[in-house]
Design a protein around this motif. Structure first.
Motif, PDB file in Angstrom:
ATOM      1  N   ASP A  44       0.795  -1.154  -0.067  1.00  0.00           N
ATOM      2  CA  ASP A  44      -0.076   0.101   0.202  1.00  0.00           C
ATOM      3  C   ASP A  44       0.765   1.250   0.016  1.00  0.00           C
ATOM      4  N   LEU A  45       1.756   1.281  -0.612  1.00  0.00           N
ATOM      5  CA  LEU A  45       2.885   2.202  -0.857  1.00  0.00           C
ATOM      6  C   LEU A  45       1.964   3.696  -1.428  1.00  0.00           C
ATOM      7  N   ALA A  46       1.187   3.306  -2.030  1.00  0.00           N
ATOM      8  CA  ALA A  46       0.930   4.636  -2.924  1.00  0.00           C
ATOM      9  C   ALA A  46      -0.297   5.354  -1.804  1.00  0.00           C
ATOM     10  N   ALA A  47      -0.915   4.499  -1.052  1.00  0.00           N
ATOM     11  CA  ALA A  47      -1.978   5.031   0.020  1.00  0.00           C
ATOM     12  C   ALA A  47      -0.791   5.781   1.126  1.00  0.00           C
ATOM     13  N   VAL A  48       0.059   5.035   1.343  1.00  0.00           N
ATOM     14  CA  VAL A  48       1.187   5.724   2.354  1.00  0.00           C
ATOM     15  C   VAL A  48       1.666   7.113   1.998  1.00  0.00           C
ATOM     16  N   ARG A  49       1.746   7.062   0.570  1.00  0.00           N
ATOM     17  CA  ARG A  49       2.303   8.437   0.200  1.00  0.00           C
ATOM     18  C   ARG A  49       1.258   9.377   0.229  1.00  0.00           C
ATOM     19  N   ILE A  64      15.502   1.062  -3.616  1.00  0.00           N
ATOM     20  CA  ILE A  64      15.395   2.299  -3.216  1.00  0.00           C
ATOM     21  C   ILE A  64      15.116   3.286  -4.639  1.00  0.00           C
ATOM     22  N   GLN A  65      16.023   3.189  -5.513  1.00  0.00           N
ATOM     23  CA  GLN A  65      15.971   4.010  -6.488  1.00  0.00           C
ATOM     24  C   GLN A  65      14.679   3.992  -7.299  1.00  0.00           C
ATOM     25  N   ALA A  66      14.150   2.663  -7.405  1.00  0.00           N
ATOM     26  CA  ALA A  66      12.688   2.630  -7.962  1.00  0.00           C
ATOM     27  C   ALA A  66      11.701   3.396  -7.345  1.00  0.00           C
ATOM     28  N   ILE A  67      11.790   3.541  -6.103  1.00  0.00           N
ATOM     29  CA  ILE A  67      10.629   4.183  -5.223  1.00  0.00           C
ATOM     30  C   ILE A  67      10.919   5.789  -5.447  1.00  0.00           C
ATOM     31  N   ALA A  68      12.046   6.087  -5.484  1.00  0.00           N
ATOM     32  CA  ALA A  68      12.611   7.639  -5.656  1.00  0.00           C
ATOM     33  C   ALA A  68      12.329   8.086  -7.202  1.00  0.00           C
ATOM     34  N   HIS A  69      12.306   7.207  -8.040  1.00  0.00           N
ATOM     35  CA  HIS A  69      12.025   7.778  -9.478  1.00  0.00           C
ATOM     36  C   HIS A  69      10.290   7.549  -9.574  1.00  0.00           C
ATOM     37  N   GLU A  70       9.631   7.125  -8.689  1.00  0.00           N
ATOM     38  CA  GLU A  70       8.203   6.813  -8.798  1.00  0.00           C
ATOM     39  C   GLU A  70       7.752   8.014  -8.049  1.00  0.00           C
ATOM     40  N   PHE A  71       8.386   8.629  -6.949  1.00  0.00           N
ATOM     41  CA  PHE A  71       7.928   9.683  -5.905  1.00  0.00           C
ATOM     42  C   PHE A  71       9.152  10.654  -5.987  1.00  0.00           C
ATOM     43  N   PRO A  72       9.161  11.465  -6.888  1.00  0.00           N
ATOM     44  CA  PRO A  72      10.285  12.527  -7.036  1.00  0.00           C
ATOM     45  C   PRO A  72      10.629  13.340  -5.733  1.00  0.00           C
ATOM     46  N   GLU A  73       9.838  13.412  -4.768  1.00  0.00           N
ATOM     47  CA  GLU A  73       9.906  14.145  -3.510  1.00  0.00           C
ATOM     48  C   GLU A  73      11.059  13.288  -2.843  1.00  0.00           C
ATOM     49  N   LEU A  74      11.279  12.080  -3.145  1.00  0.00           N
ATOM     50  CA  LEU A  74      12.072  11.341  -2.203  1.00  0.00           C
ATOM     51  C   LEU A  74      13.626  11.096  -3.025  1.00  0.00           C
ATOM     52  N   SER A  75      14.271  11.772  -1.964  1.00  0.00           N
ATOM     53  CA  SER A  75      15.838  11.692  -2.312  1.00  0.00           C
ATOM     54  C   SER A  75      16.594  10.326  -1.305  1.00  0.00           C
ATOM     55  N   PHE A  76      17.786   9.908  -1.602  1.00  0.00           N
ATOM     56  CA  PHE A  76      18.060   9.024  -1.083  1.00  0.00           C
ATOM     57  C   PHE A  76      19.750   8.669  -0.595  1.00  0.00           C
ATOM     58  N   ALA A  77      19.979   7.751   0.029  1.00  0.00           N
ATOM     59  CA  ALA A  77      21.465   7.364   0.367  1.00  0.00           C
ATOM     60  C   ALA A  77      21.942   6.160  -0.138  1.00  0.00           C
ATOM     61  N   VAL A  78      23.106   5.939  -0.188  1.00  0.00           N
ATOM     62  CA  VAL A  78      23.817   4.633  -0.501  1.00  0.00           C
ATOM     63  C   VAL A  78      24.784   4.418   0.719  1.00  0.00           C
ATOM     64  N   GLY A  79      24.564   3.284   1.635  1.00  0.00           N
ATOM     65  CA  GLY A  79      25.948   3.042   2.393  1.00  0.00           C
ATOM     66  C   GLY A  79      25.641   1.727   3.088  1.00  0.00           C
ATOM     67  N   LEU A  80      26.618   1.278   4.095  1.00  0.00           N
ATOM     68  CA  LEU A  80      26.432  -0.097   4.884  1.00  0.00           C
ATOM     69  C   LEU A  80      26.232   0.127   6.123  1.00  0.00           C
ATOM     70  N   HIS A  81      25.061  -0.234   6.900  1.00  0.00           N
ATOM     71  CA  HIS A  81      24.790  -0.188   8.360  1.00  0.00           C
ATOM     72  C   HIS A  81      25.835  -0.745   9.208  1.00  0.00           C
ATOM     73  N   PRO A  82      26.296  -0.430  10.087  1.00  0.00           N
ATOM     74  CA  PRO A  82      27.255  -1.012  10.996  1.00  0.00           C
ATOM     75  C   PRO A  82      26.933  -2.464  11.449  1.00  0.00           C
ATOM     76  N   LEU A  83      25.719  -2.909  11.522  1.00  0.00           N
ATOM     77  CA  LEU A  83      25.103  -4.056  11.866  1.00  0.00           C
ATOM     78  C   LEU A  83      25.426  -4.973  10.838  1.00  0.00           C
ATOM     79  N   ASP A  84      25.805  -4.469   9.589  1.00  0.00           N
ATOM     80  CA  ASP A  84      25.977  -5.381   8.456  1.00  0.00           C
ATOM     81  C   ASP A  84      27.507  -5.427   8.029  1.00  0.00           C
ATOM     82  N   ALA A  85      28.500  -4.772   9.039  1.00  0.00           N
ATOM     83  CA  ALA A  85      29.827  -4.450   8.592  1.00  0.00           C
ATOM     84  C   ALA A  85      30.476  -5.917   7.851  1.00  0.00           C
ATOM     85  N   GLN A  86      30.020  -6.965   8.561  1.00  0.00           N
ATOM     86  CA  GLN A  86      30.543  -8.308   8.120  1.00  0.00           C
ATOM     87  C   GLN A  86      30.447  -8.343   6.449  1.00  0.00           C
ATOM     88  N   LYS A  87      29.688  -7.881   5.937  1.00  0.00           N
ATOM     89  CA  LYS A  87      29.127  -8.053   4.490  1.00  0.00           C
ATOM     90  C   LYS A  87      30.336  -6.979   3.621  1.00  0.00           C
TER      91      LYS A  87
END
Length: 261
Positions: free
Chosen positions: A18-23, A47-70
């Motif tokens: 229901d992402l459209a309703a959330v928006r 994330i990029q797909a959502i940002a392209h669908e909803f242009p008001e959304l910008s985003f980041a890219v990175g790795l969370h510390p709890l996934d540091a082993q990846k």
């Protein structure tokens, strides 16, 4: 009244149906911009797909510390490439240290510092996750400043520290972002921190789908429309109007992340 939710995770399964309703609800609540954080680079395409669908959304890219082993030999190159591949990328993160749920101290430190280097290279702000690690995060950032001779721009997201710890990061030039935890009855230290942050460094977020604020606490998911409750609580704590908090935090988010409304 305009609001910016500076930390969301809308690509999680809880939002698929229901992402459209959330928006529609966040638009009705006055949320005009959002910043989507990233737990690991493999999320980038969703994330990029959502940002392209909803242009008001910008985003980041990175790795969370709890996934540091990846982290592996190609992760830094991958994050750097992805960050430069889309103009809606406005930050590196979320990154940082989390010693509440993990004790791989050396690995987390290495991954954190590697991502600070990427952000510096790309001149992007960072989104920092810090849990039970304020002293260590401060040391990393101070070390970076001393060795590199430059300050990293960024935000301490979903902040849960004491006023003393808050001042550490204000002194380092960071923004402080408050989530639904600031509405919790027993969150006295967080509330005291929200009251003392300088106006030009204050941000608000939901960190959805986690940490739904009062009066929505207990719901199975949080959502961007609820950032209004965070703004209302911060306004109460600072003895300001919610309109003033909305205006200031919107200005601050635009400045840090290079957003426009």
């Amino acid at each position: 009244m305009h609001l910016i939710d500076t930390h969301v995770h809308l690509n999680f399964d809880l939002f698929q149906s229901d992402l459209a309703a959330v928006r529609s609800r966040w638009q009705e609540a006055g949320v005009v911009r959002l910043v989507h954080s990233c737990v690991e680079p493999s999320e980038f395409s969703s994330i990029q797909a959502i940002a392209h669908e909803f242009p008001e959304l910008s985003f980041a890219v990175g790795l969370h510390p709890l996934d540091a082993q990846k982290w592996n030999a190609g992760t830094a190159e991958k994050i750097t490439f992805l960050a430069g591949s889309d103009s809606q990328v406005v930050a590196i993160g979320e990154m940082g240290l989390d010693f509440y749920k993990a004790d791989n101290y050396e690995q987390q430190h290495m991954v954190f510092e590697a991502q600070l280097a990427i952000a510096s290279e790309l001149n992007l702000p960072v989104i920092i996750h810090c849990r039970d690690a304020a002293i260590e995060v401060r040391e990393v950032l101070q070390k970076w400043q001393n060795i590199q001779g430059e300050r990293i721009r960024g935000v301490m997201h979903c902040w849960g520290g004491t006023p003393e710890e808050t001042q550490w990061f204000l002194d380092l030039g960071f923004y402080i972002s408050f989530s639904g935890t600031v509405t919790f009855k027993n969150a006295k230290a967080i509330q005291a921190s929200a009251a003392m942050v300088s106006s030009d460094r204050l941000l608000i977020e939901t960190d959805c789908p986690f940490l739904a604020p009062v009066p929505k606490r207990g719901e199975r998911r949080n959502e961007p429309a609820y950032v209004r409750y965070v703004a209302e609580q911060v306004a109460k704590l600072r003895q300001e109007t919610v309109e003033a908090i909305a205006d200031q935090t919107t200005q601050n988010a635009c400045k840090l992340f290079g957003l426009s409304i």
